[in-house]
Enzyme design. Structure first.
Site, short mmCIF file in Angstrom:
data_model
loop_
_atom_site.label_atom_id
_atom_site.label_comp_id
_atom_site.label_asym_id
_atom_site.label_seq_id
_atom_site.Cartn_x
_atom_site.Cartn_y
_atom_site.Cartn_z
N CYS A 21 0.83 -1.19 0.00
CA CYS A 21 0.00 0.00 0.00
C CYS A 21 0.87 1.25 0.00
CB CYS A 21 -0.95 0.02 1.20
SG CYS A 21 -0.15 0.35 2.79
N CYS A 24 2.78 2.07 3.20
CA CYS A 24 3.92 1.18 3.46
C CYS A 24 5.08 1.52 2.53
CB CYS A 24 3.50 -0.28 3.30
SG CYS A 24 2.62 -0.92 4.75
N CYS A 81 -3.21 -4.57 2.06
CA CYS A 81 -1.78 -4.45 1.77
C CYS A 81 -1.08 -5.78 2.02
CB CYS A 81 -1.18 -3.35 2.64
SG CYS A 81 0.60 -3.21 2.54
N ASP A 291 -3.99 -4.58 66.09
CA ASP A 291 -4.71 -5.85 66.21
C ASP A 291 -6.21 -5.60 66.13
OD1 ASP A 291 -2.37 -7.23 66.47
OD2 ASP A 291 -2.40 -7.25 68.66
#
Length: 476
Positions: A21, A24, A81, A291
């Site tokens: 594509c 890219c 792509c 405690d």
């Protein structure tokens, strides 16, 4: 016009021919101008520079029209792509991501996008790099300079999400993260992405070419988004609590998986805090603990809470005050004060130097031997008494056996009757008061039994927390 140069011509020709594509192509040509990736497809096609028109000797034209180049190259504009699978062109996932973010209803001003890609993409990426680099030895293509798919994807998504989310910016650092995980049906889930990356780093290009086609086959299916995760960084709150009940543990009391008390200080506070911040969970910590049968009086014991993945993260001082009042009205067993949002660093400072701090206590003591008020007078004169405490029997199941020296800085008494008196102590933090009073079968030396020459026991104990003990946040 896209920022491509004459030197990019051989690389771009191979990538386009192989079904890569347009974005890219930019990645492999090491174009780092973010705006170039954000251009819509039509701009990519119509404004490609003249250097690309010479690839085929044809005019670039709209792929919807007939043309020489369109017949040869239009496939990669309309299909997925061969490298990234994501189909940079349409980005149908934008609305899906935005809708998920809106539906989660988080409070945020900016967001960071975290992208996870299928392992198969790593192999295809290497395949296209080898295609461009090995077959054209003269190319100046540095693998480290190739723009990663993740980065290109984020650059394109920034403007798209900005519009979808009414101006919320996608940035590189934010307290709110959106995780986008792409999967591919043809990717084997046996191997993790990191395992594939490490394996590819060790394979020479020549070996890779023998084992994997370059370029790879055109994919028939694209990536899909099975999951979108939203996560807000933790928010930290702190305050002080008083405990007025002698049957309420600080944290849930479980023995062998069985619950011993119906609630705890932690739960009474967290119930309302979690609801207000709409958090997924919490971590509770405090400066020391008492405690179950010990009250916490005075200005209160400092505590802090880490709220995990809160959907709401901003509260005004007035709203925090209201939340504090809501907690206090919900139970008579506890009271909270100084509730506020703090930093992670402030939370960590609460624990610093805890063993060096002093604590004040009031104990109701019983004596087996009959006593008079004057029998207690000498106790007032005892200063900085060092006691050696072997790990008490009652906590030996969870603490290592050791002898711990502790200092009792001062003591005073209030006579009640011949067998009872109040003992007020100021001690080093970490001193076991109960064991100092009854001796713990001689495991604490000296102890009150030895000092009074009589068996003694503790009936009630209160810890008197003073504000000077720990001050790491102010008062509301």
């Amino acid at each position: 016009m896209l920022p491509l140069k004459e030197k990019d011509k051989p690389i771009a020709r191979k990538l386009l021919t192989a079904g890569c594509c347009a974005r890219c192509v930019l990645r492999f040509c090491c174009v780092s101008t973010q705006a170039s990736y954000r251009q819509p497809l039509q701009v990519d096609v119509l404004r490609l520079p003249s250097v690309f028109r010479s690839f085929t000797g044809a005019m670039w034209c709209d792929p919807s029209q007939k043309g020489v180049w369109g017949e040869k190259y239009s496939m990669h504009f309309t299909n997925m792509c061969s490298v990234c699978f994501i189909n940079f062109v349409k980005f149908s996932c934008v609305s899906q991501i935005a809708q998920t973010i809106k539906s989660e209803d988080y409070q945020f001003d900016t967001l960071v996008l975290s992208v996870s890609l299928p392992a198969q993409l790593c192999v295809r990426e290497v395949s296209f790099y080898v295609l461009a680099d090995v077959q054209e030895k003269g190319l100046a293509l540095d693998k480290d300079d190739v723009i990663q798919v993740k980065e290109a994807f984020k650059w394109v998504m920034q403007n798209l999400l900005l519009k979808e989310l009414s101006g919320v910016a996608v940035v590189t650092k934010s307290t709110f993260e959106v995780g986008v995980e792409f999967n591919h049906p043809d990717t084997d889930s046996v191997f993790t992405r990191m395992a594939v990356i490490k394996a590819l780093e060790k394979i020479p290009d020549a070996t890779f070419l023998r084992q994997y086609p370059c370029p790879p086959a055109q994919p028939t299916r694209c990536c899909y988004l099975p999951d979108i995760q939203c996560l807000h960084l933790s928010v930290f709150i702190a305050g002080r609590y008083n405990k007025f009940c002698r049957s309420l543990p600080q944290t849930p009391w479980l023995i062998d998986g069985e619950r011993r008390m119906e609630s705890s200080v932690e739960e009474l506070i967290a119930e309302h805090v979690l609801s207000a911040f709409r958090a997924a969970g919490f971590n509770f910590s405090s400066s020391g603990r008492e405690d179950v049968d010990v009250r916490t009086l005075g200005t209160g014991r400092p505590f802090a809470m880490e709220l995990l993945n809160p959907h709401r993260s901003r509260f005004s001082r007035a709203e925090m005050k209201q939340l504090q009042e809501t907690i206090n009205k919900s139970s008579e067993k506890i009271r909270v004060r100084d509730l506020q949002i703090v930093s992670r660093e402030a939370m960590s400072r609460m624990k610093e130097g805890e063993e060096d701090k002093s604590k004040s206590y009031t104990a109701l003591v019983w004596t087996h031997k009959s006593i008079q008020e004057e029998d207690l007078a000498f106790i007032h004169n005892i200063k900085d008494l060092v006691v050696d405490q072997k790990t008490p029997l009652r906590v030996l199941h969870r603490r290592a056996l050791a002898v711990r020296p502790r200092v009792i800085h001062s003591m005073s008494t209030r006579f009640l009757d011949s067998h009872h008196f109040y003992l007020e102590l100021k001690t080093q933090a970490g001193t076991y008061i109960k064991e100092f009073v009854h001796g713990d079968f001689g495991r604490t030396k000296p102890n009150m039994c030895q000092l009074l020459n009589s068996d003694t026991d503790i009936l009630e104990l209160d810890v008197e927390v003073r504000k000077m003990c720990i001050v790491f946040f102010g008062s509301i």
